[in-house]
Scaffold this motif. Structure first.
Motif, short mmCIF file in Angstrom:
data_model
loop_
_atom_site.label_atom_id
_atom_site.label_comp_id
_atom_site.label_asym_id
_atom_site.label_seq_id
_atom_site.Cartn_x
_atom_site.Cartn_y
_atom_site.Cartn_z
N UNK A 105 1.31 11.71 -9.62
CA UNK A 105 0.95 10.95 -8.23
C UNK A 105 0.87 9.63 -8.55
N UNK A 106 1.27 8.74 -7.46
CA UNK A 106 1.44 7.26 -7.58
C UNK A 106 0.19 6.64 -7.35
N UNK A 107 -0.26 5.54 -8.05
CA UNK A 107 -1.44 4.87 -7.75
C UNK A 107 -1.02 3.44 -7.48
N UNK A 108 -1.67 3.05 -6.33
CA UNK A 108 -1.33 1.82 -5.61
C UNK A 108 -1.69 0.77 -6.44
N UNK B 85 1.01 -1.25 -0.09
CA UNK B 85 0.06 0.07 -0.01
C UNK B 85 0.90 1.26 0.13
N UNK B 86 0.34 2.48 -0.19
CA UNK B 86 1.11 3.67 -0.24
C UNK B 86 0.28 4.80 0.31
N UNK B 87 1.03 5.88 0.22
CA UNK B 87 0.53 7.10 0.64
C UNK B 87 1.34 8.42 0.18
N UNK B 88 1.43 9.47 0.87
CA UNK B 88 2.18 10.88 0.41
C UNK B 88 1.52 12.13 0.34
N UNK B 89 2.04 12.83 -0.31
CA UNK B 89 1.37 14.27 -0.22
C UNK B 89 2.07 15.24 -1.06
N UNK B 90 1.66 16.70 -0.89
CA UNK B 90 2.36 17.53 -1.67
C UNK B 90 3.60 17.76 -1.40
N UNK C 194 -5.52 17.66 -15.07
CA UNK C 194 -4.03 17.73 -14.44
C UNK C 194 -4.00 16.39 -13.87
N UNK C 195 -5.03 15.54 -13.51
CA UNK C 195 -4.58 14.18 -13.12
C UNK C 195 -4.98 13.05 -13.91
N UNK C 196 -5.18 13.57 -15.27
CA UNK C 196 -5.39 12.49 -16.30
C UNK C 196 -6.82 12.05 -16.00
N UNK C 197 -7.59 12.74 -15.56
CA UNK C 197 -8.96 12.18 -15.17
C UNK C 197 -8.73 10.73 -14.56
N UNK C 198 -7.86 10.90 -13.62
CA UNK C 198 -7.82 9.54 -12.88
C UNK C 198 -6.86 10.00 -11.38
N UNK C 199 -6.70 9.06 -10.71
CA UNK C 199 -5.33 9.30 -9.56
C UNK C 199 -6.35 9.95 -8.44
N UNK C 200 -6.75 11.21 -8.64
CA UNK C 200 -7.49 11.96 -7.83
C UNK C 200 -8.87 12.64 -8.40
N UNK D 267 -7.87 15.66 -4.30
CA UNK D 267 -6.53 16.05 -4.94
C UNK D 267 -5.68 16.76 -3.64
N UNK D 268 -4.39 16.51 -3.59
CA UNK D 268 -3.43 17.12 -2.80
C UNK D 268 -3.46 18.84 -2.94
N UNK D 269 -2.97 19.43 -1.82
CA UNK D 269 -2.48 20.79 -1.71
C UNK D 269 -1.93 21.31 -2.79
N UNK D 270 -2.38 22.32 -3.92
CA UNK D 270 -1.55 22.77 -4.91
C UNK D 270 -0.64 23.78 -4.35
#
Length: 568
Positions: free
Chosen positions: A109-112, A12-17, A481-487, A336-339
């Protein structure tokens, strides 16, 4: 990768801006990353061959001057290996098929899910087999496991470094915390949380803490920065669900009831649905011989995500399904993360709009029956004997009787069946506009970096009873900006029923708690198109849903609204 895995991904994974780097301390870009793969014995965890590093990035120009710590796995560090910086001889390999990002950045962004698909695939197994010299059949027969660790390439104190999460933690400890001080987000959050275990394995704990906040040096060394791929010798695919629902939603689950014998009002059918310890009944069902109809239950999904098993039974006829394995998901968990003002994405290309199927009308029906009387005289002839009269000769043998019809009318009718047809249609609209706090927007033209608002309205049109239908309950927005995916953003339903309205939820990163989505400051001039999917309008015939788009024109960016001058 076209072949799904022989492997089961415990990862699994996570992260942020991200924070912005400097010339001396910097992560050059989101492509400066890779993975370290170690083949271990599936039972003992013993290392079978030297770890191997893979990266999509062509780092040939810097490979000769990268400071690294050798090819040492997290298992070896746990067993007492020391951290030994080396200044030459860094070896890496480029995968034939590009790996998905493992360490998240704002622009990439990474996608688990993508990570699991890739590393649990037959192609990834072949890639590792080729570089380790282990036959791919032996590698995937259940004897071995793969330990995967994220690798990052960054500039620390003017020098390039290659390090795993564990090595970053050990090096940060060696430096008295200076590495983390310069990379509080890149290293202590995004690298730290790039990979971790969902379930304990090989003596390493599963990570159950925060997936979005910076972690400690000890957590990086002891727990984080590891994923494990287990092979069972036969292909393992993702779980296939019969249905998918959203949490806290009214839904309709339907199956088909068929019969070869007439089911009528004298003895109706009852279909029972057992869901989460509660049983629902659809009663009074009638169906003509050799026909069928949908039968269903309207129920409310749990408030937490998870699997739901639905058992279905009937006292008459045959069901198309006697069980349904459903997945209940939470769409509110991936905003989405904080821009930030210094985000960049120089390689961005405008993606294609998603092409999801619209289902804006559905029909279904139910049977009813009514007795059709048909009175028929049913004769019942009886012989009534008579008495001898004076005129009878001696020894008269005649009975002197006659036949009498003692019959009666009998209803030999039948059931007439009527099909009652129902339908429902969903009409939708969607609009995005510049937020009121945007000082320079004009109509549908705005500068990048500012916020936008979104509203969606729906109307369900149907003459069916309320037990047959629900209004639209869910609206989700996806962004280019998220390729209509990820977030994505789950909109808030501000009015319900058959006429439902939706708006963005309040943005936690908005100074004024506005219902906004912030466009990235780097977004190029052109159309900024948001894709929204409106769904969860349920009928026995299925779910109604509609995808909609709306656009703003981007001209320039918010920095052009600022004037910087020297202080007098």
């Amino acid at each position: 990768m076209t072949a799904f895995a022989d492997g089961n991904g415990n990862v699994d994974g996570g992260g942020g801006n991200l924070n912005q780097g400097t010339e001396a301390y910097n992560w050059p870009g989101s492509s400066y990353q890779g993975v370290r793969v170690t083949v271990v014995d599936a039972t003992s965890g013993a290392i079978i061959c030297n770890p191997v590093d893979f990266t999509n990035k062509n780092i040939a120009s810097i490979a000769g001057r990268i400071i690294h710590f050798g090819k040492v796995s997290k298992i070896q560090y746990r067993n007492g290996a020391s951290l030994t910086p080396q200044s030459s001889g860094y070896v890496y390999y480029a995968p034939t098929n590009a790996m998905p990002p493992v360490v998240s950045s704002n622009s990439n962004p990474a996608s688990i899910a993508a990570i699991k698909r890739y590393f649990c695939s037959e192609g990834a197994a072949s890639m590792v087999a080729n570089r380790t010299g282990i036959n791919v059949t032996s590698l995937t027969d259940g004897t071995y496991k793969l330990v995967i660790e994220p690798v990052i390439y960054l500039i620390y104190n003017h020098l390039y470094y290659a390090m795993t999460t564990t090595e970053a933690g050990l090096y940060n400890r060696m430096l008295g915390g200076d590495l983390g001080a310069h990379f509080p987000t890149v290293v202590m959050k995004n690298l730290a949380l790039a990979l971790f275990l969902e379930n304990a394995d090989l003596g390493f704990q599963a990570w159950t803490g925060s997936k979005t906040t910076a972690r400690t040096t000890d957590e990086m060394i002891n727990i984080l920065g590891i994923g494990i791929i287990s092979y069972q010798g036969a292909p393992v695919t993702d779980v296939v669900y019969d249905a998918e629902y959203r949490i806290d939603t009214d839904v309709i689950t339907a199956v088909t009831l068929s019969t070869t014998n007439e089911i009528n009002s004298d003895s109706t059918a009852t279909v029972s649905f057992s869901i989460n310890g509660r049983t629902y009944h659809m009663t009074g069902i009638v169906i003509p011989a050799n026909r069928s109809q949908l039968v269903w239950v309207k129920w409310h999904t749990p408030s937490s995500p998870g699997e739901v098993n639905i058992s279905i039974s009937t006292n008459k006829g045959t069901l198309s399904n006697t069980s349904i394995h459903a997945n209940v998901v939470d769409m509110n968990g991936n905003p989405p993360p904080d821009p930030t003002a210094d985000d960049r994405n120089d390689s961005f290309r405008t993606p294609s709009i998603p092409n999801r199927q619209n289902v804006t009308s559905l029909s279904w029906g139910v049977w009813s029956c009514r007795w059709h009387a048909n009175w028929v005289w049913v004769p019942d002839w009886d012989w009534e004997s008579g008495s001898h009269s004076a005129s009878c000769p001696a020894n008269c043998s005649s009975s002197h009787g006659h036949w009498v019809d003692n019959g009666e009318y009998e209803d030999q009718g039948w059931y007439d069946y009527t099909w009652h047809s129902y339908s429902a249609s969903l009409s939708t609209s969607m609009d995005i506009s510049a937020d009121a706090k945007n000082p320079t927007a004009s109509g549908n033209v705005m500068k990048s970096g500012y916020g936008i608002n979104m509203t969606a309205s729906t109307r369900l049109n149907s003459g069916a009873p309320s037990s047959h239908i629900t209004g639209a309950q869910t609206c989700v927005a996806y962004f280019p900006e998220f390729q209509y995916d990820y977030y994505w953003r789950l909109l808030e339903r501000t009015s319900g029923g058959y006429s439902a309205d939706f708006q963005f939820q309040q943005n936690e990163y908005s100074t004024y708690n506005r219902r906004v989505h912030f466009t990235p400051v780097w977004y190029p001039n052109g159309n900024y198109t948001v894709y929204g999917i409106i769904m969860d309008a349920w009928t026995p015939g299925g779910m109604l849903q509609a995808g909609r788009t709306d656009s703003m024109a981007i001209r320039d960016n918010l920095f052009s609204d600022w004037h910087v001058r020297p202080v007098n």
